[in-house]
Design a protein around this motif. Structure first.
Motif, mmCIF file in Angstrom:
data_model
loop_
_atom_site.group_PDB
_atom_site.id
_atom_site.type_symbol
_atom_site.label_atom_id
_atom_site.label_comp_id
_atom_site.label_asym_id
_atom_site.label_seq_id
_atom_site.Cartn_x
_atom_site.Cartn_y
_atom_site.Cartn_z
ATOM 1 N N THR A 132 180.092 22.368 -22.617
ATOM 2 C CA THR A 132 180.594 21.290 -23.233
ATOM 3 C C THR A 132 180.575 20.720 -24.372
ATOM 4 O O THR A 132 181.334 19.823 -25.145
ATOM 5 N N ARG A 136 183.925 19.447 -26.740
ATOM 6 C CA ARG A 136 183.807 18.242 -27.154
ATOM 7 C C ARG A 136 184.206 18.165 -28.614
ATOM 8 O O ARG A 136 184.974 17.507 -29.339
ATOM 9 N N ASP A 140 187.401 16.761 -30.703
ATOM 10 C CA ASP A 140 187.378 15.696 -31.909
ATOM 11 C C ASP A 140 187.799 16.467 -33.021
ATOM 12 O O ASP A 140 188.775 15.592 -33.739
#
Length: 318
Positions: A132, A136, A140
């Motif tokens: 995870t 992420r 981004d």
């Protein structure tokens, strides 16, 4: 402002020797890169030491190529590229693992894929959390949102290092790293062959022979608890023993004789001069013969013996 202008536009001029001028410009740039490398090499090596070492994993997939490139981009300070590469690598590793486990999840998003693997118990919560974090960071980075834009170089570097160490940790845990304490001969030989093959390849960051010697020395230490480095300050190393001649190659450059030490069972390649080859032939030393020989070597910068040469004339034993 973005300014490219890396190449001079010779089409605007009527130079007869424009091709030579282009080569001159390239050579000037080559010298610039050499200067940059000389100034940057210490930082590159220090960044390589920041990346965790997971040893060896036998099972590989296409994602390994992305992992190696991510390691290289981090070492040269291309942190955003590192994050992007690790993100794609994580997705491919996850697909590879789920397929190997017998689950068809290729059409799922990475979020759903990780969630499914967690629910069926194929991965632990800590591994799911690492996946995870990588997902992420990658999102981004690729979406280049305001939060990512506001990050400074130090923070992006920390994110990149976290991402690459996390994906290596995941890889070693879900696929399984080699247990050096119980390594068998076939696996070790395959590791050496893999290192040798990669040393002649063209992967980014490959250092050829130096890289092969370093990794061979390191895995030998892990597997057998023996440091191949002499750690003798670079002094010459001499060895006298009884050898079995395996091969004499007069066509190699340099000329070589391959011999197996009958006491240790180790094979050594010895470089020969033309005059030494003449002595070998004069004494009718051929493959299969047993000889008494003294050889010497100068350890390399790592303290490992490299090229061996004859210290004295070999003697054929009956």
């Amino acid at each position: 402002m973005y300014i490219d202008s890396r190449k001079f536009n010779y089409d605007k001029f009527s130079y007869d020797n424009s091709e030579k001028l282009v080569e001159r410009d390239k050579e000037f740039l080559r010298e610039g890169y050499k200067t940059w490398m000389e100034k940057s090499v210490s930082d590159i090596v220090e960044r390589q030491w920041e990346i965790d070492d997971i040893g060896a994993v036998e099972q590989v997939g296409p994602f390994v190529r992305l992992l190696k490139e991510a390691e290289f981009t981090y070492s040269v300070g291309a942190y955003i590229s590192t994050i992007a590469l690790v993100g794609v690598c994580a997705e491919d590793l996850c697909r590879f693992f789920s397929s190997s486990a017998g689950y068809s999840m290729d059409s799922d998003s990475q979020f759903k894929r990780v969630d499914k693997l967690l629910k069926i118990g194929a991965i632990s919560q800590s591994i799911a959390d690492e996946f995870t974090v990588i997902r992420r960071l990658r999102n981004d980075c690729l979406h280049y949102n305001d939060g990512f834009k506001q990050k400074g170089t130090d923070e992006i570097k920390a994110n990149a290092l976290n991402a690459i160490n996390s994906i290596k940790s995941i890889y070693s845990k879900i696929i399984g790293a080699v247990d050096y304490g119980n390594i068998n001969t076939d696996v070790f030989i395959n590791m050496i062959k893999t290192i040798a093959g990669e040393s002649v390849g063209s992967e980014p960051g490959s250092l050829g022979l130096e890289n092969a010697i370093t990794r061979t020395r390191n895995i030998f230490s892990e597997a057998f608890g023996i440091d191949l480095s002499m750690n003798n300050g670079g002094a010459h190393v001499y060895k006298t023993s009884i050898f079995m001649v395996d091969d004499v190659d007069p066509h190699s450059s340099p000329i070589e004789i391959a011999m197996t030490d009958k006491m240790s069972g180790m094979t050594v390649i010895v470089d020969l001069s033309d005059s030494e080859l003449s002595v070998i032939r004069l004494k009718s030393i051929n493959p299969g013969d047993t000889i008494l020989a003294s050889i010497k070597s100068i350890p390399n910068g790592l303290g490992v013996t490299g090229a061996w040469t004859l210290w004295s004339e070999p003697r054929k034993l009956k």
